[in-house]
Design a protein around this motif. Sequence first.
Motif: not given
Length: 404
Positions: A313-330
């Motif tokens: 439905y969403w142009d064959n995009r994949y479910l991902v974690i965006d690695s450019s976003i810093s991981i928070q403590s929570k």
Amino acid sequence: MSLIVILLLLLGLYSREADSLSLDGNNRNYLARLTASGPSCTSFTTAGSPVSLETIIRAILNGNWDRVELVYQMANEACTLQMKHDIYEALWLEWQKEKHIYDPLKILDFYEQLNRQPNVPTALLKHIYRTFVIRSSQMLAMPLHTDSRNASFPLIDLLLEALERTANNYMEDIIEILYDDVLSMESPLNVAQRLGNFNASITQLTMANLQLLNRKEVEFNSSAFPILLENLRQLSKQTKFNQEVEQTLRISVFRYFTLETAQNVCLHNTKDDYIYECYDTEMCTLERDYERASFRVLRNASDETQFAFQSPYWDNRYLVIDSSISIQSKDTKNVYSKSNIYWWRVVPVRGGMAIFDAATSSSVLCSGNPAQWADQFYVYTRHAKDLDEHLSECTWIIEDCSNK
């Protein structure tokens, strides 16, 4: 025979100094109090002594447990609830002296007898049931401490046959206590491999494998995990599986193989909210919409626990974690849909599946904490080490959406 007659006979035995009954002065007075209120009722004004009652019960039984109905009659005719309770407590003390306490089937028979009687103390029933569960688990532990598939356990076979005729929760409780003990001495891998040592029914083996999969000791144990899945896979292929295993257990088994068999799946959390795009490739959990929530399943040929989720439905995009976003403590808002393939590792947990990033297994997919972002229901990740603390947020149900 009325209770008053029984007690008068006991007093008669005492007066003739019969060998079958040994009563001291206190017990004689106690019997007199029991009979003081006349033939229609037995009562006393203060709580009786279980030891004295035990002596009386021993005399009534006189080595013949078939006469226990007379003790039940004594309890039924007692006028105070306290006295009824004391009689049952004393009967339990006397029953244990018969050394039946080491035989789980005899404990079960006694428990079911008492369960049919009125006014048995709830605490006593729970205690006897707990004793039955513990004794059963101790017996069932033996096959899990040996690698031999040829070892014979006839007493265990008899116990398992009897448990087939009881409620499923009996077996569930026994298995849970069994794993509490066995996993303190054996590795999850050894236990998973040795479940085949049981000469058990399809239902019992299904329950044993499912409960081990849901144990904390196994959730992150990569060596035990595929063994248990293969055990369940082979059980589900047996011709009698659909006939003998009840529907709820069958559903619990088949949900582990949804990703292996379905072309498209939907992922929803324990609140029945589904993952799909909500705004500019951001992923949210929203009310069910099969068209938007359906993902095509891609399987990693080199690792059977890894999958990718692609949205037609969403142009064959994949479910991902965006690695450019810093991981928070929570919790971290870093789950999106992107054009690059992304692998997830899917592992059973209590009540469903946990979905980890496949590369490091350090992040787990979660939802259901809307307070973090006001009225938005974004999907987010947490540190995998915090999964147990946030299990309700990070448990997913994988639904076959191939035909929806």
